[in-house]
Design a protein around this motif. Structure first.
Motif, PDB file in Angstrom:
ATOM      1  N   ARG A  34      43.749   2.692   4.424  1.00 37.77           N
ATOM      2  CA  ARG A  34      44.130   4.138   4.964  1.00 37.77           C
ATOM      3  C   ARG A  34      44.211   4.234   6.401  1.00 37.77           C
ATOM      4  O   ARG A  34      43.144   4.276   6.759  1.00 37.77           O
ATOM      5  CB  ARG A  34      43.733   5.241   4.235  1.00 37.77           C
ATOM      6  N   LYS A  35      45.185   3.952   6.958  1.00 39.06           N
ATOM      7  CA  LYS A  35      45.167   3.995   8.638  1.00 39.06           C
ATOM      8  C   LYS A  35      45.874   5.464   9.044  1.00 39.06           C
ATOM      9  O   LYS A  35      46.584   5.940   8.591  1.00 39.06           O
ATOM     10  CB  LYS A  35      46.209   3.080   9.039  1.00 39.06           C
ATOM     11  N   ASP A  36      45.328   5.821  10.161  1.00 37.19           N
ATOM     12  CA  ASP A  36      45.895   6.912  10.913  1.00 37.19           C
ATOM     13  C   ASP A  36      46.097   8.176   9.930  1.00 37.19           C
ATOM     14  O   ASP A  36      46.947   8.726   9.809  1.00 37.19           O
ATOM     15  CB  ASP A  36      47.327   6.669  11.217  1.00 37.19           C
ATOM     16  N   VAL A  37      44.814   8.448   9.180  1.00 36.02           N
ATOM     17  CA  VAL A  37      44.588   9.331   8.403  1.00 36.02           C
ATOM     18  C   VAL A  37      44.749  10.876   9.058  1.00 36.02           C
ATOM     19  O   VAL A  37      44.245  11.212   9.958  1.00 36.02           O
ATOM     20  CB  VAL A  37      43.534   9.548   7.617  1.00 36.02           C
ATOM     21  N   VAL A  38      45.683  11.871   8.538  1.00 30.30           N
ATOM     22  CA  VAL A  38      45.723  13.151   9.148  1.00 30.30           C
ATOM     23  C   VAL A  38      45.609  14.247   7.840  1.00 30.30           C
ATOM     24  O   VAL A  38      45.984  13.900   6.985  1.00 30.30           O
ATOM     25  CB  VAL A  38      47.204  13.360   9.868  1.00 30.30           C
ATOM     26  N   GLU A  49      46.630  14.984   2.499  1.00 27.89           N
ATOM     27  CA  GLU A  49      46.114  13.979   3.583  1.00 27.89           C
ATOM     28  C   GLU A  49      47.273  12.917   3.619  1.00 27.89           C
ATOM     29  O   GLU A  49      47.863  12.482   2.474  1.00 27.89           O
ATOM     30  CB  GLU A  49      44.856  13.246   2.932  1.00 27.89           C
ATOM     31  N   TYR A  51      48.834   9.449   5.454  1.00 28.35           N
ATOM     32  CA  TYR A  51      48.189   8.230   6.300  1.00 28.35           C
ATOM     33  C   TYR A  51      49.123   7.123   5.875  1.00 28.35           C
ATOM     34  O   TYR A  51      50.116   7.185   5.214  1.00 28.35           O
ATOM     35  CB  TYR A  51      46.921   7.855   5.607  1.00 28.35           C
ATOM     36  N   TRP A  52      48.965   6.024   6.883  1.00 28.41           N
ATOM     37  CA  TRP A  52      49.861   4.970   6.793  1.00 28.41           C
ATOM     38  C   TRP A  52      48.869   3.928   5.667  1.00 28.41           C
ATOM     39  O   TRP A  52      47.827   3.326   6.190  1.00 28.41           O
ATOM     40  CB  TRP A  52      49.748   4.063   8.138  1.00 28.41           C
ATOM     41  N   LYS A 154      54.991  14.179   9.672  1.00 30.27           N
ATOM     42  CA  LYS A 154      53.905  13.016   9.909  1.00 30.27           C
ATOM     43  C   LYS A 154      54.496  11.944   9.035  1.00 30.27           C
ATOM     44  O   LYS A 154      54.379  10.629   9.493  1.00 30.27           O
ATOM     45  CB  LYS A 154      52.588  13.334   9.241  1.00 30.27           C
ATOM     46  N   GLU A 157      57.664  10.495  10.646  1.00 31.48           N
ATOM     47  CA  GLU A 157      57.128   9.764  11.827  1.00 31.48           C
ATOM     48  C   GLU A 157      56.359   8.325  11.606  1.00 31.48           C
ATOM     49  O   GLU A 157      56.752   7.307  12.193  1.00 31.48           O
ATOM     50  CB  GLU A 157      55.900  10.430  12.597  1.00 31.48           C
ATOM     51  N   TYR A 158      55.660   8.162  10.552  1.00 34.07           N
ATOM     52  CA  TYR A 158      55.221   6.931  10.213  1.00 34.07           C
ATOM     53  C   TYR A 158      56.236   5.818   9.375  1.00 34.07           C
ATOM     54  O   TYR A 158      56.185   4.761   9.479  1.00 34.07           O
ATOM     55  CB  TYR A 158      53.955   7.026   8.855  1.00 34.07           C
ATOM     56  N   LYS A 161      57.950   3.342  11.740  1.00 36.21           N
ATOM     57  CA  LYS A 161      57.160   2.282  11.672  1.00 36.21           C
ATOM     58  C   LYS A 161      57.774   1.250  11.061  1.00 36.21           C
ATOM     59  O   LYS A 161      57.921   0.043  11.559  1.00 36.21           O
ATOM     60  CB  LYS A 161      55.622   2.470  11.414  1.00 36.21           C
TER      61      LYS A 161
END
Length: 173
Positions: A34-38, A49, A51-52, A154, A157-158, A161
């Motif tokens: 889990r990358k860039d968790v918000v 939650e 995430y990428w 979000k 936005e991911y 990528k």
């Protein structure tokens, strides 16, 4: 007879819920994928939650609805169309399938479906959780709507990528 059945159901549901909580805490060993968790808070110990998610076979934006330490719903979106969700249900046998595959093909459609499920069907899924506290959980609909809108933004936005990554690897010829 119904008293015995009700008692057994409550005891076994509680035991199942305890083992499930140990296995599926949303802040688990899976943090490395889990990358860039918000986090988007909805209430006390309740939130989303985003995430990428990075796996060897795929990557893409994901969203988790968590409450009281449980991962209740998780939607994993992927560019290859193999997107799916994980749902913690009351009746799950040891060898049951862990995923529910969904038909949307684009990441944007997948994100919209995930947000739809969270906004329109969340109570349906909560009612099927083994923990009674989760089944009785009341969610502030205004705060849920705000959190899902932020999560949608979000995730989109991911998702960019994916587009940027796939367009940068294309060859022109």
């Amino acid at each position: 007879m119904s008293f015995i059945r009700d008692w057994a159901t409550s005891v076994f549901s509680y035991m199942y819920a305890r083992s499930l909580k140990k296995q599926h805490l949303y802040k688990s060993k899976k943090d490395k994928i889990r990358k860039d968790v918000v986090d988007f808070e909805i209430g006390d110990n309740v939130g989303l939650e985003v995430y990428w998610k990075v796996l060897n076979v795929a990557e893409g934006p994901s969203v988790i609805f968590h409450a009281l330490g449980y991962e209740i719903l998780r939607f994993d979106t992927y560019i290859n169309g193999q997107w799916h969700c994980h749902i913690q249900l009351i009746e799950c046998q040891p060898k049951c399938k862990e995923r529910l595959f969904l038909p949307e093909t684009t990441v944007e459609e997948q994100i919209e479906r995930a947000i739809f499920e969270l906004e329109k069907n969340l109570y349906y899924w909560l009612q099927r959780h083994p923990d009674r506290q989760i089944r009785l959980l009341k969610i502030d609909q205004t705060r849920l709507k705000i959190a899902t809108e932020k999560a949608r933004e979000k995730m989109l936005e991911y998702a960019e990528k994916i587009k940027v990554g796939s367009s940068s690897t294309e060859t022109v010829g």
